[in-house]
Design a protein around this motif. Structure first.
Motif, mmCIF file in Angstrom:
data_model
loop_
_atom_site.group_PDB
_atom_site.id
_atom_site.type_symbol
_atom_site.label_atom_id
_atom_site.label_comp_id
_atom_site.label_asym_id
_atom_site.label_seq_id
_atom_site.Cartn_x
_atom_site.Cartn_y
_atom_site.Cartn_z
ATOM 1 N N ASP A 57 0.830 -1.212 0.000
ATOM 2 C CA ASP A 57 0.000 0.000 0.000
ATOM 3 C C ASP A 57 0.863 1.260 0.000
ATOM 4 O O ASP A 57 0.568 2.226 -0.715
ATOM 5 N N ALA A 58 1.922 1.258 0.801
ATOM 6 C CA ALA A 58 2.807 2.423 0.850
ATOM 7 C C ALA A 58 3.474 2.645 -0.505
ATOM 8 O O ALA A 58 3.603 3.788 -0.972
ATOM 9 N N MET A 59 3.878 1.572 -1.168
ATOM 10 C CA MET A 59 4.500 1.692 -2.488
ATOM 11 C C MET A 59 3.501 2.229 -3.510
ATOM 12 O O MET A 59 3.844 3.083 -4.332
ATOM 13 N N ASN A 60 2.259 1.751 -3.457
ATOM 14 C CA ASN A 60 1.238 2.271 -4.383
ATOM 15 C C ASN A 60 0.947 3.746 -4.119
ATOM 16 O O ASN A 60 0.779 4.523 -5.066
ATOM 17 N N PHE A 62 3.054 5.877 -2.857
ATOM 18 C CA PHE A 62 4.240 6.592 -3.331
ATOM 19 C C PHE A 62 4.198 6.763 -4.853
ATOM 20 O O PHE A 62 4.495 7.835 -5.373
ATOM 21 N N LYS A 63 3.798 5.702 -5.554
ATOM 22 C CA LYS A 63 3.678 5.793 -7.015
ATOM 23 C C LYS A 63 2.633 6.829 -7.408
ATOM 24 O O LYS A 63 2.835 7.587 -8.365
ATOM 25 N N ASP A 64 1.499 6.855 -6.687
ATOM 26 C CA ASP A 64 0.454 7.840 -6.996
ATOM 27 C C ASP A 64 0.943 9.262 -6.763
ATOM 28 O O ASP A 64 0.673 10.163 -7.559
ATOM 29 N N VAL A 65 1.667 9.475 -5.673
ATOM 30 C CA VAL A 65 2.188 10.810 -5.377
ATOM 31 C C VAL A 65 3.179 11.234 -6.452
ATOM 32 O O VAL A 65 3.134 12.376 -6.940
ATOM 33 N N ILE A 66 4.062 10.329 -6.843
ATOM 34 C CA ILE A 66 5.041 10.642 -7.890
ATOM 35 C C ILE A 66 4.328 10.952 -9.200
ATOM 36 O O ILE A 66 4.675 11.912 -9.903
#
Length: 157
Positions: A57-60, A62-66
């Motif tokens: 979830d944290a990686m997803n 992070f991807k959304d924020v990027i």
């Protein structure tokens, strides 16, 4: 190599001692110990799965924020580019004469050395020739060769 041998012997003796202690337990205590071991391993496995989901979830996120930041940066670049092109077009429009507006007649700039230095006070070559040292005509002036050769009476010309 001696430390590895001592460590291996210690682990073997510890394992053998634990196995001997386990074998001395009665069946009821063995079953409780097995049950506790299964519960602890199940809890550990559940925690590991939960942490894996948290990490995913944290990686997803992070991807959304990027992705959002990249889209914002692209939008900012597009806005700046459109503003720059509008200013460039308006700059070109003011410099280029329109067909309905009369064109201005522009004179070319020509710089002539005589015009530029006319009133500067710097003497030119013609002034040097006109302003002689003794204001005598050239024919009356003594020659440099005459100064080196005096006349018979010893006087200079």
């Amino acid at each position: 190599m001696g430390k590895k041998l001592v460590g291996g012997l210690f682990a073997g003796l510890l394992g053998a001692g634990l196995y001997a202690a386990y074998q001395k337990l009665d069946e009821d205590k063995k079953n409780r110990m097995k049950k506790n071991l299964r519960e602890k391993s199940d809890e550990l496995r559940d925690r590991a799965v939960d942490y894996a989901f948290y990490a995913n979830d944290a990686m997803n996120d992070f991807k959304d924020v990027i992705k959002d930041e990249m889209n914002n940066a692209k939008d900012n670049v597009k806005d700046a580019s459109s503003k720059f092109s509008e200013k460039a077009k308006s700059f070109d429009d003011t410099d280029t004469p329109q067909s309905d507006q009369p064109t201005k007649q522009q004179d070319d700039i020509v710089v002539d050395a005589t015009e530029a230095f006319k009133n500067s006070g710097i003497p030119d070559a013609a002034d040097d020739l006109n302003n002689g040292v003794d204001e005598q005509p050239k024919s009356d002036r003594p020659k440099a060769s005459d100064a080196a050769n005096p006349d018979e009476d010893g006087s200079q010309k």
